[in-house]
Write an enzyme that holds these catalytic residues in place. Structure first.
Site, PDB file in Angstrom:
ATOM      1  CE  LYS A 157       4.666   4.486  -5.528  1.00 19.78           C
ATOM      2  NZ  LYS A 157       5.603   4.631  -4.490  1.00 19.78           N
TER       3      LYS A 157
ATOM      4  CE  LYS B 135       3.311  -0.700   0.860  1.00 17.76           C
ATOM      5  NZ  LYS B 135       4.097   0.597   1.107  1.00 17.76           N
TER       6      LYS B 135
END
Lengths: 294, 294
Positions: B172, B240
């Site tokens: 990811k 983030k």
């Protein structure tokens, strides 16, 4: 309808492009710096010419496919250049990848002599040149584009009239920015996977088809996994193209930090003797930053 | 075969994912910080639980879908966390996007209590969550993955077992690197076109289908042309995710200059109050560098 076509620059790209024009039934006059490059065209029925001017004397549309801005200026404007054989109405089509600003200057100079010019750089590489499947990005007057379109269709598939003179070169520069920075993206991701001890091939598979999916992830990502940097498109040519981008950006007062970063990686590859590799070798520059061997 | 399934975290992603599990015929126990988020699940037949521990007491597989590393640690390990309701053999599946290193630590801690863990972050956004078409990147033991696969298939399409614990998070992270840096690539190219006075929409059209082609050029490129930055995937979440990438790279001693550069652009967007925009707004950060207004 058969046309009288000139072609100057018979290298790895120009020769198959000229052959495709010939196959489409057009009458060709050709010139290459080394006369040996003309032979396959002559064998197929083209006339060899001693200079670009001689090509232009015979043809109505003259294609130019050489390496860099000074080469194009030489072929078009120097002694025995195209401009000295062209007549009012002659169309000069430069398919080389060169500076947009220099392109606009040359188009202006030719226009003052009533000679038309299109810039029409290509992407798709040698394979696209041979198969007649190049993408062609064209700048110049729309009515001139329309006249040359049947000739473009003999050489390419995705043919877009982008805008006025120089717009084709701008589109090609954009293409080279996107390709270079996307190679950087894939290089950093696969290196991150590798440094984490995760199978980079599985990561590539997981990313294909989602928002991370790209032609670069597919083709260049596979080259990185295979450690196979046979070109393809060479580091030294990608370096040249980003030099053109950064020079143009500098003149415009435009910051392109991503493109500048990748240009540094291409510089580093040149210094490491990797100029003849495919530009997916950018992954090697990324790895060397952290002393990762390949 | 119907299973006893828990779901903790019923936000914009978790709720539709849990609903898809319910639709597939499984029995659900759910927990959300705000009890209102549980109502649509309860209406569909799920049992509301007062804590993650209570979810784990009832379910054999407990999914977690929250925002950041500390949230996952809280849900799994804190007082009334999943670990306090789990039995030997319970499987905890964290679908949040968090730190690979923290994931490995938590998996180790759970494993010492004979509780299994998978990391299974997703891409595809809210649309993918609602339609059950998420890409799911999974780390953990293969036999545990095989047990959970039918549940993953209720939520996603491209489901890849990437490797051991943490490998899903690494994949990811790679996805977020590629997406971020490719957005930078497209942003710089379209800005270069614009500053050159060339129609950026035509440039995008000319580049699609060639080596510059990507999902990002297609979707995010269009958003840039339309000046439409409705998310999609928010700047604040992409910031983030790149923070996680850069923290991990820092610990590993790995330089990722392209990702670092784009992280700075995301920082700048946050400072400019653009955190709620789609991360294709990176083009605004590129333009602001050269004082180009949009």
């Amino acid at each position: 309808m058969a046309m009288k076509v000139g072609f100057v620059g018979l290298g790895i790209m120009g020769r198959p492009m000229a052959l495709n024009l010939q196959k489409a039934g057009h009458r060709l006059w050709v010139h290459g710096r080394r006369s040996s490059t003309m032979q396959p065209l002559v064998d197929a029925g083209a006339s060899a010419c001693a200079s670009p001017a001689e090509v232009a004397k015979n043809a109505d549309v003259v294609f130019v496919m050489v390496s860099d801005t000074p080469d194009v200026e030489q072929v078009i404007l120097a002694e025995k250049g195209v401009v000295h054989g062209a007549r009012p109405g002659t169309i000069v089509v430069d398919m080389s990848t060169i500076s947009p600003a220099a392109t606009r200057r040359m188009a202006g100079e030719l226009h003052s002599k009533k000679v038309e010019m299109l810039d029409a750089p290509v992407s798709g590489g040698e394979v696209g040149a041979v198969n007649g499947t190049l993408s062609i990005m064209v700048g110049g007057k729309k009515d001139v584009f329309d006249k040359v379109l049947p000739l473009f269709q003999a050489m390419g598939k995705n043919i877009v009239h982008v805008g006025e003179n120089g717009a084709g070169q701008v589109a090609k520069a954009c293409n080279q920015i996107v390709v270079a920075v996307t190679i950087e993206a894939v290089s950093e991701a696969l290196t991150f996977a590798r440094k984490n001890g995760v199978d980079a091939a599985k990561v590539r598979a997981a990313l294909m088809g989602g928002f991370a999916g790209s032609k670069i992830l597919e083709v260049h990502g596979q080259r990185m996994l295979d450690n196979d940097f046979k070109p393809g498109f060479k580091v030294k040519l990608h370096q040249k193209d980003l030099r053109i981008v950064m020079e143009d950006a500098g003149k415009l007062g435009l910051a392109l930090p991503g493109a500048a970063l990748v240009a540094q990686h291409l510089n580093a590859l040149m210094g490491a003797g990797d100029g003849e590799l495919d530009s997916s070798a950018i992954v090697k520059a990324v790895e060397r930053l952290s002393a990762l061997a390949r």
